[in-house]
Each structure stands twice: as structure tokens, then as C-alpha cells.
Motif scaffolding. Structure first.
Motif, PDB file in Angstrom:
ATOM      1  N   THR A 183       0.945  -1.172  -0.007  1.00  0.00           N
ATOM      2  CA  THR A 183      -0.001   0.007   0.118  1.00  0.00           C
ATOM      3  C   THR A 183       0.853   1.334  -0.021  1.00  0.00           C
ATOM      4  OG1 THR A 183      -0.172   0.124   2.475  1.00  0.00           O
ATOM      5  CG2 THR A 183      -1.628  -1.399   1.266  1.00  0.00           C
ATOM      6  N   LEU A 184       0.306   2.438  -0.437  1.00  0.00           N
ATOM      7  CA  LEU A 184       0.941   3.632  -0.334  1.00  0.00           C
ATOM      8  C   LEU A 184       1.423   3.936   1.238  1.00  0.00           C
ATOM      9  CD1 LEU A 184      -1.639   5.790  -2.393  1.00  0.00           C
ATOM     10  CD2 LEU A 184       0.658   5.041  -3.067  1.00  0.00           C
ATOM     11  N   ASP A 185       0.347   3.641   2.286  1.00  0.00           N
ATOM     12  CA  ASP A 185       0.948   3.695   3.631  1.00  0.00           C
ATOM     13  C   ASP A 185       2.176   2.894   4.107  1.00  0.00           C
ATOM     14  OD1 ASP A 185       0.523   4.697   6.393  1.00  0.00           O
ATOM     15  OD2 ASP A 185       0.264   2.607   6.806  1.00  0.00           O
ATOM     16  N   TRP A 186       2.198   1.561   3.531  1.00  0.00           N
ATOM     17  CA  TRP A 186       3.372   0.856   3.582  1.00  0.00           C
ATOM     18  C   TRP A 186       4.725   1.511   2.901  1.00  0.00           C
ATOM     19  CZ3 TRP A 186       7.063  -2.116   0.478  1.00  0.00           C
ATOM     20  CH2 TRP A 186       7.759  -2.829   1.349  1.00  0.00           C
ATOM     21  N   PHE A 187       4.704   2.062   1.965  1.00  0.00           N
ATOM     22  CA  PHE A 187       5.764   2.470   1.086  1.00  0.00           C
ATOM     23  C   PHE A 187       6.247   3.762   1.954  1.00  0.00           C
ATOM     24  CE2 PHE A 187       4.682  -0.080  -2.679  1.00  0.00           C
ATOM     25  CZ  PHE A 187       5.876  -0.367  -2.937  1.00  0.00           C
ATOM     26  N   ALA A 188       5.147   4.559   2.340  1.00  0.00           N
ATOM     27  CA  ALA A 188       5.401   6.024   3.236  1.00  0.00           C
ATOM     28  C   ALA A 188       6.225   5.213   4.537  1.00  0.00           C
ATOM     29  CB  ALA A 188       4.137   6.822   3.466  1.00  0.00           C
ATOM     30  N   LYS A 189       5.919   4.287   5.093  1.00  0.00           N
ATOM     31  CA  LYS A 189       6.535   4.090   6.427  1.00  0.00           C
ATOM     32  C   LYS A 189       7.930   3.490   6.102  1.00  0.00           C
ATOM     33  CE  LYS A 189       2.361   2.695   8.914  1.00  0.00           C
ATOM     34  NZ  LYS A 189       1.387   1.444   9.523  1.00  0.00           N
ATOM     35  N   LYS A 190       8.282   3.096   4.815  1.00  0.00           N
ATOM     36  CA  LYS A 190       9.834   2.692   4.535  1.00  0.00           C
ATOM     37  C   LYS A 190      10.485   3.866   4.116  1.00  0.00           C
ATOM     38  CE  LYS A 190      10.822  -0.958   4.505  1.00  0.00           C
ATOM     39  NZ  LYS A 190      11.572  -1.614   5.541  1.00  0.00           N
ATOM     40  N   LEU A 191       9.714   4.733   3.314  1.00  0.00           N
ATOM     41  CA  LEU A 191      10.726   5.602   2.599  1.00  0.00           C
ATOM     42  C   LEU A 191      10.219   7.111   3.184  1.00  0.00           C
ATOM     43  CD1 LEU A 191       9.835   4.621  -1.041  1.00  0.00           C
ATOM     44  CD2 LEU A 191      11.863   4.178   0.221  1.00  0.00           C
ATOM     45  N   GLY A 192       9.728   7.304   3.982  1.00  0.00           N
ATOM     46  CA  GLY A 192       9.192   8.499   4.542  1.00  0.00           C
ATOM     47  C   GLY A 192       8.023   9.144   4.285  1.00  0.00           C
ATOM     48  N   PRO A 193       7.409  10.092   5.128  1.00  0.00           N
ATOM     49  CA  PRO A 193       5.950  10.471   4.961  1.00  0.00           C
ATOM     50  C   PRO A 193       6.001  11.660   3.699  1.00  0.00           C
ATOM     51  CG  PRO A 193       6.860  11.387   6.951  1.00  0.00           C
ATOM     52  CD  PRO A 193       7.859  10.381   6.457  1.00  0.00           C
TER      53      PRO A 193
END
Length: 264
Positions: free
Chosen positions: A99-109
């Protein structure tokens, strides 16, 4: 604009081919990663792009970085490239289930992230891609991503909550269509037509019918009625499909695919 690909498999190849055919960028503005010498040599020969075994090199090169790796490898890849990305680069994922949220947690908000769901007809320039951007992309950013994916088919901006529905109706549906084509061809063979010819007739009928829906803007039911003459051969065939539960079977199949994607 520089475009990078982590992974250079079939879908990445379809994208690269489309980008180059549409001349969105020159070959020297594209880099892709590949792990084997054979893959590197194939990509160089076929596309004349930059190829490297180093994911970080591609990440630091790209203004738009396409993650064309299987979901099982995605976390490992992100851990590897996170600090090599350009500050304002756009990260595009082809992977289902992340998910987009998963990517944001990995790469930054603050990272610009786009989740996409293309399908295999991209390989012949007739793909259909759902594009789900997060809130960090500008309208210009979104248009840039659309331009890339429109180089090998059509696109729709889609709410992320609909991504599993997209899988059912588009991502997985070429398999249903191939099954339909095969069944029609089998019937033609049963009635005496050579198989090679049967595949041509069945496939072109599906292709032409789809174009009629897209290009006329008419409801599929209206187009169906145009073919069904009173007491004719077509309505007789439609009657059998209805008796066999054709519509219900298709709806059940798509629903099962969506439910599987949602983990239901």
C-alpha cells in the motif's frame, strides 16, 4: 527527465519499449537494473539504454523510479535504495499488495509515491493501468506518470480502495478473455474449422468488439442488441449463454478475484 527501473522483466520491458516508441525520453535517459549478465546484454541490445546490476545507481539517477520487482523482494530493495533516492523523485510501484502507507513508512511521509496496477496487454501496447498517487504529488507530477503509462496503453486515476477491484476487472481479466477466446476457437474446431484460423476469427472478434465499446461510447447492451436480429442465429447463441449462467459466472469470477486480493 531521467527514468529508472529496478528490475527489467516483461512489464518493465513493455514500459521501456512504449516510452522509447513515444519518444518521451532518449535511451540515454533511461537506466534499468538487471542481476544477470544475460539480462544486461539483452536490455542493452534491445533498447540501447543504460543497464547496471546496482540498484542504488539507478535510484540516484532517476527522477522517476519504477519498482518492477516482485512483492516478496520489495522490502529488501527499499532498504537498499532509500538513502540513494533523489529528494524530489517520484517512486512508482508495480507490485500488488503493497500500500501507499506501507511505502511511506519505508521511505518517509514526504516521499512522492504512486501505486499502479498495469496488465499484460501492455506487452503489445494495449495495456490498462490504474494509477493511485499519494498526496505529495502535484498535478504536473501525476500527468508525468500518466504520460509514461499512456505510452503503452490507457490509464485511469483510481482510488487506492479500488485497487483490488482493478485487479479483478483488469489486472487478472486477460486470463478470462484468453479462456473465452480459446473456448470459442474450440467450438469452431468442433464444427470443422482449422484451429489456427479459429484463433484468428475469435481473437479479432474480441478485439473489434472491445474497440466498439471504447470508441462508440454506446452501452454494451445496446451494441449487443444491434447484432441480435429477430429469430436469428445470434440471439439463439445469447439465449444459450444466459441459460448456462454466463453473466453470473463472469461476475462470480471477478468477485472471487477481488475477494482474494482483499484477503477475504
Amino acid at each position: 527527465m531521467k527514468i529508472g527501473f529496478i528490475g527489467c522483466g516483461n512489464m518493465a520491458g513493455a514500459m521501456i519499449g512504449g516510452i522509447l516508441r513515444k519518444k518521451l525520453v532518449a535511451p540515454d535517459q533511461i537506466i534499468a537494473t538487471a542481476k544477470t549478465r544475460n539480462s544486461i546484454e539483452r536490455a542493452k541490445k534491445e533498447y540501447s539504454i543504460g543497464v547496471t546490476p546496482d540498484n542504488r545507481e539507478a535510484a540516484s539517477f532517476a527522477d522517476v523510479l519504477v519498482l518492477a520487482v516482485k512483492p516478496v523482494y520489495m522490502e529488501e530493495v527499499l532498504d537498499e535504495i532509500a538513502d540513494a533516492l533523489k529528494p524530489d523523485s517520484i517512486v512508482v510501484s508495480l507490485a500488488p499488495g503493497k500500500t501507499l502507507d506501507w511505502f511511506a513508512k519505508k521511505l518517509g511521509p514526504d516521499r512522492k509515491i504512486v501505486r499502479t496496477m498495469p496488465n499484460t496487454p501492455a506487452l503489445v501496447g494495449e495495456g490498462m493501468t490504474a494509477i493511485c498517487p499519494n498526496g505529495n504529488l502535484s498535478e504536473e507530477d501525476i500527468q508525468l506518470v500518466e504520460n509514461i503509462f499512456q505510452s503503452f496503453g490507457k490509464t485511469e486515476i483510481t482510488a487506492e480502495s479500488m485497487i483490488d477491484v482493478v485487479t479483478g476487472i483488469s489486472g487478472s481479466s486477460p486470463a478470462y478473455v484468453f479462456l473465452f477466446i480459446e473456448a470459442m476457437a474450440d467450438a469452431a474446431v468442433l464444427k470443422g474449422m482449422p484451429r489456427k484460423q479459429a484463433y484468428v476469427f475469435a481473437s479479432q472478434a474480441v478485439l473489434g468488439s472491445a474497440k466498439m465499446v471504447l470508441e462508440t461510447g454506446k452501452h454494451p447492451g445496446e451494441l449487443k442488441d444491434m447484432v441480435c436480429s429477430p429469430a436469428g442465429t445470434t440471439i439463439e447463441a445469447v439465449k444459450v449463454l444466459e441459460e448456462k449462467g454466463f453473466r453470473g459466472a463472469v461476475m462470480d469470477a471477478v468477485s472471487a478475484c477481488v475477494d482474494k486480493g482483499r484477503g477475504i
